[in-house]
Design a protein around this motif. Structure first.
Motif, mmCIF file in Angstrom:
data_model
loop_
_atom_site.group_PDB
_atom_site.id
_atom_site.type_symbol
_atom_site.label_atom_id
_atom_site.label_comp_id
_atom_site.label_asym_id
_atom_site.label_seq_id
_atom_site.Cartn_x
_atom_site.Cartn_y
_atom_site.Cartn_z
ATOM 1 N N HIS B 103 5.806 -26.597 24.338
ATOM 2 C CA HIS B 103 5.883 -27.073 22.954
ATOM 3 C C HIS B 103 4.871 -26.367 22.060
ATOM 4 N N LEU B 104 3.614 -26.414 22.493
ATOM 5 C CA LEU B 104 2.552 -25.869 21.656
ATOM 6 C C LEU B 104 2.652 -24.354 21.546
ATOM 7 N N ALA B 107 5.197 -23.431 19.132
ATOM 8 C CA ALA B 107 4.726 -23.676 17.768
ATOM 9 C C ALA B 107 3.819 -22.538 17.293
ATOM 10 N N GLY B 110 5.439 -19.468 16.174
ATOM 11 C CA GLY B 110 6.081 -19.583 14.869
ATOM 12 C C GLY B 110 5.112 -19.587 13.698
ATOM 13 N N PHE B 111 3.840 -19.461 13.996
ATOM 14 C CA PHE B 111 2.820 -19.484 12.946
ATOM 15 C C PHE B 111 2.726 -18.149 12.234
ATOM 16 N N ARG B 113 1.387 -17.565 9.633
ATOM 17 C CA ARG B 113 0.067 -17.504 9.013
ATOM 18 C C ARG B 113 -0.954 -16.693 9.821
ATOM 19 N N PHE B 114 -0.775 -16.661 11.132
ATOM 20 C CA PHE B 114 -1.720 -15.925 11.970
ATOM 21 C C PHE B 114 -1.886 -14.483 11.515
ATOM 22 N N HIS B 137 10.901 -17.039 17.898
ATOM 23 C CA HIS B 137 10.265 -16.686 16.626
ATOM 24 C C HIS B 137 9.946 -15.190 16.558
ATOM 25 N N PHE B 186 -6.014 -23.399 24.714
ATOM 26 C CA PHE B 186 -5.465 -24.667 24.222
ATOM 27 C C PHE B 186 -5.148 -25.630 25.363
#
Lengths: 235, 235
Positions: B103-104, B107, B110-111, B113-114, B137, B186
């Motif tokens: 899941h993480l 996610a 899909g960022f 912003r990175f 992604h 993480f």
DNA sequence: TAGATTGTTAATCGATTAACAATC
DNA sequence: TAGATTGTTAATCGATTAACAATC
């Protein structure tokens, strides 16, 4: 504030935030150790070595809970686990709402582990009509317009904010207005709240900066001094 | 100019981690302010008020970059943005691999912003045959067995670890063995690494503990003193 | 100019680390 | 017992906050 006088209410103790952040690490390690069944007791030295934390630091941290160890032996592993669990409030579950069912929000909804930490996400909210009405990882998604009413009706105190920068402040205002008292903010901006509202700001950009600066520095200083025990405060 | 003796290499400066973590916040705010086009300059007081940080703290933080302000006027917004961007190394992109497409992990892939933060995830790895070969992604997922080879071939230095507790340490070892120098962890456990490897530990359990303890305390002390400006160190 | 703001040096505050007596 | 370990008090270290001269 008088220096000498005893505090009126012994429940209220000032606990350093770094200590609070380390306690879950000890807990994780203790559970692992317990399963190995090598011994019923563990010393601060053992915990510290395993986690690259100074033993004296571990002892200080455990001191804020009411854990009592035996000289020479250490702490009872089972007892310590129970005490930390209790101290961190992981025994009584708290309900929460999640706002923003994007990539990250979806991931958090799938975190079964949150239940171990006493957090129960009972509903999610989004503005996207395609998401509204669906159930993600067992959590139903409602339209954001229902937030206010549902927060009030259910008496929810914790809100998890997983939205982009743009709507973060407005949604924060809505949450606060509805009665949310603590916001776990995963949006990239620091939101403003009234003085009595608690915000925990999770900022991936900040963490990434620390990581990449350390990496850059390690490269420029390599073979000069070069020892990195992972506990450095400065980079 | 230093009074006593000049440092051998002026590039190497000790920067407090809290300062590093605040710089992205200033950056975010500055970009927002710039778009409002109200003024070309901004003072530490304005920044501080907007972010609930003391002006003197803002000034100290900006001091570690080479930003120069004008008395009475403040700092040029455009200049400050450029300086922080440069200081944080957001101009030169760093490639990274991600391990664990749950899941993480999904996610994080899909960022978008990175990329703004100079991080480019160019491949992902998993053990699940169903995920291997897919593209999430825009990032291709490879079997974990290919990690060693690809890290070496591409000279990747940054690894993002988004796996459960159980395999975290083994995968860390693999990454380090392959040549990864910095791990953004993480997973819920603190992984052990050689002294020259950098680990940035992202722990949701720790953050949640801080949040819920603050909430509990706020309730027990409400209407006693009760002022919370969001900057408290202790709870 | 007057006064707000910067930049720097000093004081404070709090977390980490050290020291050491108590104890099983 | 001897010695490792706890629990507590003191010292150190570093970040935050205050003070203040310089300046536009």
């Amino acid at each position: 504030m008088p220096k000498v006088e005893a505090p009126k209410d012994p429940v209220i103790k000032a606990i350093p935030e770094p200590t609070l952040r380390r306690l879950p690490l000890y807990y994780q390690y203790l559970k692992k150790i317990r399963d190995e069944k090598k011994s019923d007791f563990i010393s601060c030295t053992q915990i510290g070595n395993a986690l690259s934390i100074l033993p004296i630091q571990v002892r200080k941290d455990l001191g804020v809970t009411d854990a009592v160890g035996k000289p020479k032996l250490g702490y009872s592993i089972d007892e310590l686990i129970a005490i930390i669990e209790d101290f961190l409030g992981w025994n009584n579950t708290k309900d929460a709402y999640l706002v923003g069912v994007g990539h990250l929000g979806t991931a958090l909804l799938g975190f079964e582990r949150f239940k171990e930490y006493g957090l129960n996400i009972i509903a999610a909210f989004d503005i996207d009509r395609e998401k509204v009405g669906s159930t993600i990882h067992g959590v139903k998604v409602f339209h954001i317009g229902k937030l206010d009413n549902m927060v009030k009706r259910m008496g929810i105190k914790i809100g998890i904010l997983t939205v982009p920068s743009a709507p973060a402040q407005d949604l924060t205002n809505e949450m606060v207005h509805a009665g949310i008292e603590a916001i776990w903010n995963f949006s990239p901006v620091k939101v403003a709240v009234p003085p009595d509202i608690i915000v925990q700001h999770e900022n991936l950009a900040s963490s990434l900066v620390v990581l990449s600066k350390k990496l850059t520095l390690a490269r420029t200083t390599q073979s000069q001094d070069g020892v990195n025990n992972g506990n450095d405060k400065k980079i």
